[in-house]
Design a protein around this motif. Structure first.
Motif, PDB file in Angstrom:
ATOM      1  N   ASP A  89      87.796 115.800  54.892  1.00 57.47           N
ATOM      2  CA  ASP A  89      88.259 114.520  54.354  1.00 57.47           C
ATOM      3  C   ASP A  89      88.044 113.415  55.399  1.00 57.47           C
ATOM      4  O   ASP A  89      88.529 113.516  56.527  1.00 57.47           O
ATOM      5  N   THR A  90      87.326 112.383  55.017  1.00 55.58           N
ATOM      6  CA  THR A  90      87.007 111.303  55.960  1.00 55.58           C
ATOM      7  C   THR A  90      87.665 109.973  55.557  1.00 55.58           C
ATOM      8  O   THR A  90      87.220 108.918  55.983  1.00 55.58           O
ATOM      9  N   THR A  91      88.707 110.058  54.754  1.00 55.60           N
ATOM     10  CA  THR A  91      89.372 108.833  54.288  1.00 55.60           C
ATOM     11  C   THR A  91      89.847 107.975  55.457  1.00 55.60           C
ATOM     12  O   THR A  91      89.673 106.748  55.466  1.00 55.60           O
ATOM     13  N   PHE A  92      90.434 108.618  56.468  1.00 56.37           N
ATOM     14  CA  PHE A  92      90.933 107.887  57.631  1.00 56.37           C
ATOM     15  C   PHE A  92      89.802 107.141  58.338  1.00 56.37           C
ATOM     16  O   PHE A  92      89.942 105.968  58.699  1.00 56.37           O
ATOM     17  N   LEU A  93      88.688 107.835  58.555  1.00 65.05           N
ATOM     18  CA  LEU A  93      87.562 107.212  59.248  1.00 65.05           C
ATOM     19  C   LEU A  93      86.946 106.088  58.430  1.00 65.05           C
ATOM     20  O   LEU A  93      86.531 105.065  58.983  1.00 65.05           O
ATOM     21  N   GLU A  94      86.855 106.273  57.126  1.00 67.69           N
ATOM     22  CA  GLU A  94      86.319 105.217  56.264  1.00 67.69           C
ATOM     23  C   GLU A  94      87.200 103.975  56.329  1.00 67.69           C
ATOM     24  O   GLU A  94      86.701 102.844  56.401  1.00 67.69           O
ATOM     25  N   GLN A  95      88.515 104.190  56.316  1.00 69.56           N
ATOM     26  CA  GLN A  95      89.443 103.058  56.411  1.00 69.56           C
ATOM     27  C   GLN A  95      89.356 102.400  57.784  1.00 69.56           C
ATOM     28  O   GLN A  95      89.381 101.166  57.896  1.00 69.56           O
ATOM     29  N   LEU A  96      89.243 103.219  58.837  1.00 70.05           N
ATOM     30  CA  LEU A  96      89.110 102.690  60.193  1.00 70.05           C
ATOM     31  C   LEU A  96      87.847 101.855  60.330  1.00 70.05           C
ATOM     32  O   LEU A  96      87.868 100.752  60.889  1.00 70.05           O
ATOM     33  N   SER A  97      86.750 102.382  59.788  1.00 65.02           N
ATOM     34  CA  SER A  97      85.479 101.666  59.841  1.00 65.02           C
ATOM     35  C   SER A  97      85.553 100.357  59.069  1.00 65.02           C
ATOM     36  O   SER A  97      85.081  99.315  59.526  1.00 65.02           O
ATOM     37  N   TYR A  98      86.172 100.411  57.892  1.00 60.90           N
ATOM     38  CA  TYR A  98      86.285  99.215  57.046  1.00 60.90           C
ATOM     39  C   TYR A  98      87.135  98.134  57.727  1.00 60.90           C
ATOM     40  O   TYR A  98      86.748  96.963  57.784  1.00 60.90           O
ATOM     41  N   VAL A  99      88.281  98.544  58.276  1.00 58.77           N
ATOM     42  CA  VAL A  99      89.198  97.578  58.893  1.00 58.77           C
ATOM     43  C   VAL A  99      88.569  96.959  60.140  1.00 58.77           C
ATOM     44  O   VAL A  99      88.615  95.735  60.337  1.00 58.77           O
TER      45      VAL A  99
END
Length: 316
Positions: A191-201
């Motif tokens: 699950d890469t949800t955290f990384l996707e959110q980190l990248s987006y922010v």
């Protein structure tokens, strides 16, 4: 959240542009010419700024940094892309992919910061001309340049490190022509949800803060230009500003489309086209927009060409 590398994938396959196979020679030649012009244009700026004392000012020092960043940015993507276009081997090693991700975002971030800093420099020069030499001192300019590179390095390091530690166990096909972070994250076996959110922010903070500072600076610049009594002076100043604003609009527009809009666009052909504009065309426009409309740079360039011509004639 822990990230433990358990990767069985040693290389990735870059899909690239499957629709151009029938005209890959033309596509290769077009991108090659664009790349050569980009390299030549940015190296020319760096050489002229280094060589001529007339360009030893904060504006050209920052421009030199932007040229170096743009040159490295496009060189991170374009050579590998050209190789993939002309050959049937469209693979990139796992380590090579991670390196490409890091330098793409590191150099891209430095571009955002430099564009904002250069807009601030122009604001001081046009809106506070009498205090320009005091505000934009050599020491402050040096600090801004160092801060740009250090800030870009540190802002990209955490997310890239986390991506390197993700497990990739297949599939290994990236629907892009380079290793962009979202297509790569989609291949992770975790699950890469955290990384996707980190990248987006992090991307949103960098892009939008840079855009805000650039917009505010040019708003003040335009307001000041409108108060110039001379029509000729207004036209000349507006001509330069319009060129800069046009380039900034393309630069920020591509970035917002690529990284701040919904993820579903990342699989579209139009997304690749916008990315191509961002990675190939924009670095080419930088040197020409910022220099060929500048009388001092044109004067230095003419003198340099005369000097080279004189030396060449002396040899023969």
């Amino acid at each position: 959240m822990r990230f433990e590398s358990n990767t069985t994938v040693s290389e990735f396959i870059l899909v690239g542009f499957p629709g151009i196979q029938k005209m890959k020679a033309l596509a290769f030649l077009t991108i090659l010419i664009t790349y050569v012009l980009t390299v030549f244009g940015n190296l020319m700026i760096i050489f002229l700024v280094w060589k001529d004392y007339r360009l030893h000012t904060p504006m050209y020092w920052l421009l030199c940094n932007l040229s170096f960043s743009g040159l490295c940015f496009t060189s991170t993507i374009v050579p590998k892309m050209m190789m993939n276009i002309i050959t049937e081997i469209k693979v990139i090693s796992f380590i090579g992919c991670m390196i490409q991700i890091y330098f793409y975002f590191f150099l891209g971030t430095s571009d955002y910061i430099l564009v904002a800093v250069m807009a601030f420099d122009r604001y001081v020069a046009i809106c506070n001309p009498l205090r320009y030499s005091v505000i934009m001192s050599g020491w402050l300019t040096f600090q801004l340049a160092v801060g740009t590179w250090l800030g870009a390095f540190l802002s990209v390091l955490p997310s890239t490190t986390f991506v390197c530690l993700l497990p990739f166990c297949g599939p290994n096909v990236i629907n892009h022509y380079f290793c962009d972070i979202i297509p790569v994250l989609n291949l992770a076996c975790k699950d890469t949800t955290f990384l996707e959110q980190l990248s987006y922010v992090s991307t949103a903070i960098i892009v939008l803060s840079s855009l805000l500072l650039t917009s505010v600076s040019y708003l003040y610049i335009i307001t000041t230009i409108l108060s110039i009594p001379s029509v000729t002076g207004r036209k000349k100043a507006f001509s330069t500003c319009v060129a800069h604003i046009t380039l900034a609009s393309v630069f920020y527009g591509c970035s917002i489309f690529m990284y701040l809009l919904p993820e579903k666009i990342h699989s579209s052909g139009f997304y690749k086209a916008v990315a191509l504009l961002h990675t190939v065309v924009t670095p080419l426009l930088n040197p020409f927009i910022y220099t060929l409309r500048n009388e001092k740079v044109k004067e230095v360039l003419k003198d340099t060409l005369k000097h080279i011509n004189h030396l060449a004639r002396g040899k023969y």
